[in-house]
Enzyme design. Sequence first.
Site, PDB file in Angstrom:
ATOM      1  N   HIS A   6       0.545  -0.886   0.402  1.00  0.00           N
ATOM      2  CA  HIS A   6       0.078  -0.056   0.205  1.00  0.00           C
ATOM      3  C   HIS A   6       0.932   1.246  -0.608  1.00  0.00           C
ATOM      4  CE1 HIS A   6      -2.989   3.001   2.009  1.00  0.00           C
ATOM      5  NE2 HIS A   6      -3.662   2.378   1.296  1.00  0.00           N
ATOM      6  N   GLU A  33       0.572  -0.917  -4.528  1.00  0.00           N
ATOM      7  CA  GLU A  33      -0.201   0.241  -4.992  1.00  0.00           C
ATOM      8  C   GLU A  33       0.186   1.656  -4.682  1.00  0.00           C
ATOM      9  OE1 GLU A  33      -3.901   2.976  -3.336  1.00  0.00           O
ATOM     10  OE2 GLU A  33      -2.091   2.444  -2.642  1.00  0.00           O
ATOM     11  N   ASP A  35      -1.538   6.110  -5.953  1.00  0.00           N
ATOM     12  CA  ASP A  35      -2.680   7.298  -6.023  1.00  0.00           C
ATOM     13  C   ASP A  35      -1.477   8.197  -7.064  1.00  0.00           C
ATOM     14  OD1 ASP A  35      -4.100   6.033  -3.325  1.00  0.00           O
ATOM     15  OD2 ASP A  35      -1.835   6.592  -2.306  1.00  0.00           O
ATOM     16  N   HIS A  48      -0.916  10.672  -2.886  1.00  0.00           N
ATOM     17  CA  HIS A  48      -1.915  10.448  -1.816  1.00  0.00           C
ATOM     18  C   HIS A  48      -3.013  11.658  -1.901  1.00  0.00           C
ATOM     19  CE1 HIS A  48      -4.569   9.011   0.851  1.00  0.00           C
ATOM     20  NE2 HIS A  48      -5.354   8.223   0.603  1.00  0.00           N
ATOM     21  N   GLU A 107      -4.851   4.267  -8.214  1.00  0.00           N
ATOM     22  CA  GLU A 107      -5.903   4.744  -7.992  1.00  0.00           C
ATOM     23  C   GLU A 107      -6.099   6.366  -8.665  1.00  0.00           C
ATOM     24  OE1 GLU A 107      -7.767   6.714  -3.889  1.00  0.00           O
ATOM     25  OE2 GLU A 107      -7.017   4.704  -3.998  1.00  0.00           O
TER      26      GLU A 107
END
Length: 236
Positions: A6, A33, A35, A48, A107
Site C-alpha cells: 500500500h 499500489e 495514488d 496521496h 488509484e
Amino acid sequence: MLVIAHRGASGHAPENTLASFRRALDMGAAAVELDVHQTLDHELVVAHDDDLKRCGRDKRRLKTLRWQEAAAIDVGSWFDKRFAAERLPRLEEVCDLLPSHVELHVELKHGSRVYPGIEERVVDLIRKRGASSRTVVSSFDHEALYMVRSLDAKARIGYLLGLTTLKTAWAEMRDIAAESLNLSVRQALARTVKAARERGYKTLVYTVNTPMDRDRLAKLGVDGIFSNYPELDLWR
C-alpha cells in the site's frame, strides 16, 4: 491471498516515493499500489493527497503547481531525516521501476472534473509501457472509471466503494466490467464478500496492517489486501 504493498512499503519508508516502492520490491512484493494526481502542466504525479501539507509541509494544491515546482518539494523528511532526498515520483518512473511480474494498482484520486484529461494520460502511459495486463486502475470517482472503460475496452478496473450503496455499486460495476470490489476493513463483511463472489468479482480490502485482520479476511475468502507492510503474510 495477495498482499498488495500500500503506497509501497509505507510502513518502512515514506509513502508513494521511489524509496517506498524499492523497499517493497526488496521485500518480495508481488503487487504495489499508488495514488495519482496531475500537475498544472499535466504531469502524472504519485501522491496521496491533493496537497503536500502532510508529507511535504506545503499547502499548495498539486493541480496549481507545475512539475518543476512539485519536483523540488521534500516528501521524505516527515517520515525520517534519512529520506530527505526523496521527491515526488512521476507515474512513468514507478512503471519503469517495477519488474514485469509485479502487479500495479493505480488509484486515480480524481477524474477529469479536477484533472482534465487525466484518464486518457494514464491509459496511454500504461499502454506505452506494455503494462495493461498487469495494471488495475481504481477510483472512488466512478465517473473516472467510466471514462477509463470508454478509452480501453480491456482495461482492468477496481471499483472503490466508499459511500456508494452496494445496489448502485453492483450496477456500475456491471456497466464498466470491473474485476474487483475494493473495500475498507470495516466494510469487508462476510455477506458483502459472498455477494461479490456470487457476482464474479474479486474483493480487495484496505488497509490491513495486523495479523488479526489478515486472518479474519483470509477466512472470509477475500482475494487480496492492501498493507503498509508487504511482509504481513509472513507474520505469524
